[in-house]
Design an enzyme around this catalytic site. Structure first.
Site, PDB file in Angstrom:
ATOM      1  N   ASP A  11      92.839  57.970  96.193  1.00  0.00           N
ATOM      2  CA  ASP A  11      94.045  57.172  96.983  1.00  0.00           C
ATOM      3  C   ASP A  11      93.139  57.555  98.622  1.00  0.00           C
ATOM      4  O   ASP A  11      94.255  59.429  98.971  1.00  0.00           O
ATOM      5  CB  ASP A  11      95.023  57.503  96.400  1.00  0.00           C
ATOM      6  N   ASP A 105      93.298  50.441  99.891  1.00  0.00           N
ATOM      7  CA  ASP A 105      93.273  51.967 100.007  1.00  0.00           C
ATOM      8  C   ASP A 105      92.648  52.568  98.475  1.00  0.00           C
ATOM      9  O   ASP A 105      93.029  54.239  98.909  1.00  0.00           O
ATOM     10  CB  ASP A 105      94.470  52.744 100.919  1.00  0.00           C
ATOM     11  N   GLU A 106      93.265  52.390  97.468  1.00  0.00           N
ATOM     12  CA  GLU A 106      93.297  52.683  96.409  1.00  0.00           C
ATOM     13  C   GLU A 106      92.460  52.013  95.391  1.00  0.00           C
ATOM     14  O   GLU A 106      92.556  50.652  94.899  1.00  0.00           O
ATOM     15  CB  GLU A 106      94.571  52.152  95.661  1.00  0.00           C
TER      16      GLU A 106
END
Length: 521
Positions: A11, A105-106
């Site tokens: 993350d 983003d993960e």
């Protein structure tokens, strides 16, 4: 659930805001809030400096301004975020073929599928190297959780924030989860949490102690049974490499409610064009067109129409969306409109009816144009300077016509955070605008904080620009070569690819160079 901690969850830390701080040297170490800047905007991401004031994602922007009035409020720059995300996802795919992206983003990664030895030491070494590689490739930091299941790996990455690594070793799951809120478990939203609260269940430990039978009674067999397993620390969900998109959609929230039917129709046509552009960029077509309408009172409805076959024709999608909006009452006020396409496919089936309709519209438009020209010529011959007669209905909206006409009629809008380039001063970003003036700070991601200058909003020397990379291009190439050489040397010294590595790119903000990474025994 596997015994060894070979499920990795990455993350990125305050991704949008961190990217903006990296791109704008004058904002580093200061509160930054990214999101919609209008009266109805919401916060997409807040930097850690802004979170100290209570600002968080999904908060109304108006509230964020009250809590942190001195922050930099910026529009999102998705073109930049996608480039950074692509670089991070490339690093993840180098670790394993099983990478499950959840957002820009993960992502989850199955390290064992990539050949990593199923031991704590090997998994930790890979995670440390990944964090160093991400910083070297993007200049940003990410937090990593390692565990034997997706649920625990995600919990680990949350505990690791910012810029840390947490390893949840086998046998420690129940002890770790026990004191946590029941909202920590996947699938527990506000409604489920309220049901459990009324039954006196607040923590994961209390959920486990309630027993499976009680949870099934409260929540139903499927939900209650899966919740009990997760409270026990068991999560059998695999990492799925291919998460095929089910739909592609776009939507806009308006600062002022729309009440004019013509404006609503034009906005729907514009959104349809944007949706088709995204559809084509993804190399897909779709069969079902969907519109979304949120009224002045926040009531939301959707309407859909299924076509004869998949299409990526903007005219076909516009026609379907127009038919759908014609059946919705909007005169009381509309605050949000959206257009989407679902039933995605990798091929396009031509719609003969749509083609015929297009041909008929083209013929009608040609006839109308001829009639207007004839009438205008007659009036000119008579010396009539009045308005020539013509069709009262708006002309059919062509692809991109709505946006182009708006841009031509309106002065340029300089939104805070957007990229610009000046003919004399070079690259910069908009710090603010108003009363016919725009303020620009001229700096680059690799420069010191820059100077601020003010120009008229219509200054021809000032033009919109594309985002600059976060790292200087030549330095980025050198960093990549250096990281590769370091990795080879470390692997040779350790006797294998999973040997211990040192962080590349220097210590991350907020963590000293000698400070150890946290982990759970």
């Amino acid at each position: 659930m596997r015994g060894a901690p070979t499920i990795l969850h990455l993350d990125m830390d305050a991704f949008y805001a961190s990217a903006e701080q990296a791109a704008k040297p004058s904002l580093r170490g200061k509160p930054v809030i990214v999101g919609g800047l209008g009266p109805r905007g919401v916060v997409a991401t807040a930097s850690y400096e802004a979170r100290v004031f209570g600002v968080h994602s999904a908060m109304a922007m108006a509230q964020a301004r009250r809590l942190c009035p001195n922050a930099a409020f910026l529009i999102p720059r998705f073109a930049l975020y996608r480039k950074v995300s692509d670089a991070v996802m490339t690093l993840l795919h180098a670790l394993s073929p099983l990478v499950e992206p959840l957002s820009l983003d993960e992502a989850f990664v199955d390290l064992e599928a990539g050949g990593t030895e199923p031991t704590v030491e090997a998994a930790r070494a890979v995670a440390e190297r990944l964090r160093a590689d991400i910083r070297a490739a993007t200049g940003l930091t990410g937090s990593v959780g390692l565990a034997g299941s997706k649920m625990l790996a995600k919990i680990g990455s949350e505990q690791a924030k910012p810029d840390g690594l947490v390893v949840i070793e086998p046998g420690t799951e129940r002890e770790l989860l026990g004191p946590m809120s029941v909202r920590t478990l996947p699938g527990v939203g506000p409604a489920t949490a309220e049901t459990l609260r009324r039954a006196g269940i607040h923590t994961v430990a209390e959920t486990r102690e309630a027993g499976e039978a009680e949870l099934v009674r409260l929540l139903g067999r499927a939900h209650g049974g899966s919740l009990f397993l997760m409270a026990e620390g068991r999560d059998e969900r695999p990492v799925v490499a291919e998460r095929d998109a089910k739909s592609i959609s776009v939507e806009d929230t308006f600062d002022v409610d729309l009440t004019d039917r013509t404006r609503v129709q034009l906005e729907i046509a514009r959104l349809a064009d944007r949706c088709v552009r995204r559809l084509r960029e993804a190399g897909r077509s779709g069969r079902t067109v969907v519109i979304k309408v949120r009224r002045y009172d926040f009531s939301t409805l959707t309407r859909s129409e299924t076509l004869r076959g998949p299409t990526d024709d903007p005219a076909v999608v516009r026609e379907a969306a127009a038919r759908l909006i014609d059946g919705v009452e909007t005169t009381a006020g509309v605050r949000l409109l959206g257009v989407g396409v679902s039933g995605l496919a990798d091929f396009t089936q031509e719609d003969l009816f749509a083609q015929a309709a297009q041909a008929a519209e083209a013929a009608q438009a040609a006839q109308a144009a001829e009639a207007v020209q004839a009438a205008q010529a007659a009036h000119e011959a008579l010396g009539d300077a009045g308005r020539p007669p013509g069709p009262e209905r708006p002309e059919p909206v062509r692809e991109g016509a709505g946006e182009a006409s708006e841009d031509a009629e309106k002065p340029r809008r300089w939104l805070p955070g957007s990229d610009v380039r000046h003919a004399e001063y070079g690259a910069g970003w908009v710090q603010g605008s108003g009363v016919g003036r725009v303020t620009v700070r001229f700096e680059e991601p690799w420069s010191p904080p820059g100077r601020v200058r003010t120009f008229p909003v219509d200054d021809p020397a000032l033009q919109p620009a594309d985002p600059l990379p976060l790292l200087r291009p030549d330095a980025e190439a050198e960093a990549g070569a250096g990281a590769e050489a370091d990795a080879d040397a470390e692997a040779e010294e350790a006797g294998g690819p999973d040997g211990p590595t040192s962080g590349a790119g220097g210590p991350a903000p907020g963590r000293g160079p000698g400070q150890p990474v946290t982990s759970r025994p």
